[in-house]
Write an enzyme that holds these catalytic residues in place. Sequence first.
Site, PDB file in Angstrom:
ATOM      1  N   SER A 175      18.798  64.607  50.434  1.00 19.82           N
ATOM      2  CA  SER A 175      18.857  63.216  50.879  1.00 19.82           C
ATOM      3  C   SER A 175      17.459  62.580  50.817  1.00 19.82           C
ATOM      4  CB  SER A 175      19.469  63.148  52.288  1.00 19.82           C
ATOM      5  OG  SER A 175      19.831  61.833  52.619  1.00 19.82           O
ATOM      6  N   ASP A 200      30.032  62.666  47.189  1.00 19.45           N
ATOM      7  CA  ASP A 200      29.083  61.847  47.954  1.00 19.45           C
ATOM      8  C   ASP A 200      29.405  60.377  47.717  1.00 19.45           C
ATOM      9  OD1 ASP A 200      26.790  60.572  49.062  1.00 19.45           O
ATOM     10  OD2 ASP A 200      25.541  62.304  48.595  1.00 19.45           O
ATOM     11  N   HIS A 210      28.353  63.745  51.414  1.00 23.45           N
ATOM     12  CA  HIS A 210      26.895  63.829  51.376  1.00 23.45           C
ATOM     13  C   HIS A 210      26.393  65.116  52.021  1.00 23.45           C
ATOM     14  CE1 HIS A 210      22.827  62.399  51.049  1.00 23.45           C
ATOM     15  NE2 HIS A 210      22.635  62.454  52.364  1.00 23.45           N
TER      16      HIS A 210
END
Length: 341
Positions: A133, A287, A316
């Site tokens: 991320s 995601d 995610h």
Amino acid sequence: MTNIQRDYDIFEAGDIRLQSNLVFRGARLAYKTYGQLNADRTNAILFMTPFGAHHTDIAWMIRPGAALDPERYCVIVPNLFGNGLSSSPSNAVPPFDGSRWPNFTVADNVMVQERLLREVLGVERVQLACGWSMGGIQAYHWAALFPGWVKRLAVMCGSARTSPHNYVFLEGVKASLTADAAYQDGRFVRFPERGLRAMGRVYAGWAMSQTFYRDELWRTLGCGSLEDYIVSNWEGNFLRRDPANLLEHIWTWQHADISANALYNGDFARALGSIEAEALIMPGATDLYFQVEDNRREVAAMRRARLLPIPSDWGHRAGMPVNNPVDARFIDDALKALLGN
């Protein structure tokens, strides 16, 4: 009074000029090292922290026998500015506290991290820069801003530039937090419990895939109902964070772009093409905001990059699967292959 032992070190970076041209006085970068540098300092791995997190939140990936093996490598984890350990809104002093916090870009972070490695640790090349991320966004910036430093790059559910849709998703998250009455004139005047709980509920719908909810995969986490999962995992997660720090990270994330600097002057294709590292870009197949297609386009512009989607229904969170052994094994095997282990 109880004396709480600190488990990390501080790099006193001094006064730093941000991309905004504001000078931030007395910058402090918190970092943690796992393992030892070898004699010639060539066994370093950079592992960056994600949105709202501390080094302790990702340390589970660093263990003997894993790709990030502290018995083989020195794994360096710098804490992102704004996470509460490094310089952040929550520990700022006047005049840059409250509504006057000067936002840090990802490039601002990476520039100070480079000084940490060079000035404090004596490291001038890393075997791998990686992260999930916002950690992956930082790794991308490392590979573009210091191409000669990074031998290998691994990005799990991240991007080289925040997409317009990703930006809008974050606008919704930010709006749910700042709608709390505790947010006044650009600062929080008290703890925004309602805003943080609302933020958690909004985030829950984006972070996990439709299949995750359809198949009730939250039951594998020991939750007895969907409401139990949302309250315990999402409301609970954000209630333990500082709200001003979360807003800082949202700003940093929204403005992420490896070409938004004096080196590349907005030329995104040139920034991607300048990356020398052997790169493994691993989006989550489901995601909802770091999409596979965005990474596919990035990989096409890079010299030595491979796209390897994580075949997961965990959205995610596939990229940081602390409670998901299948995805954890997939990522660890991929990192081992990249490192030649």
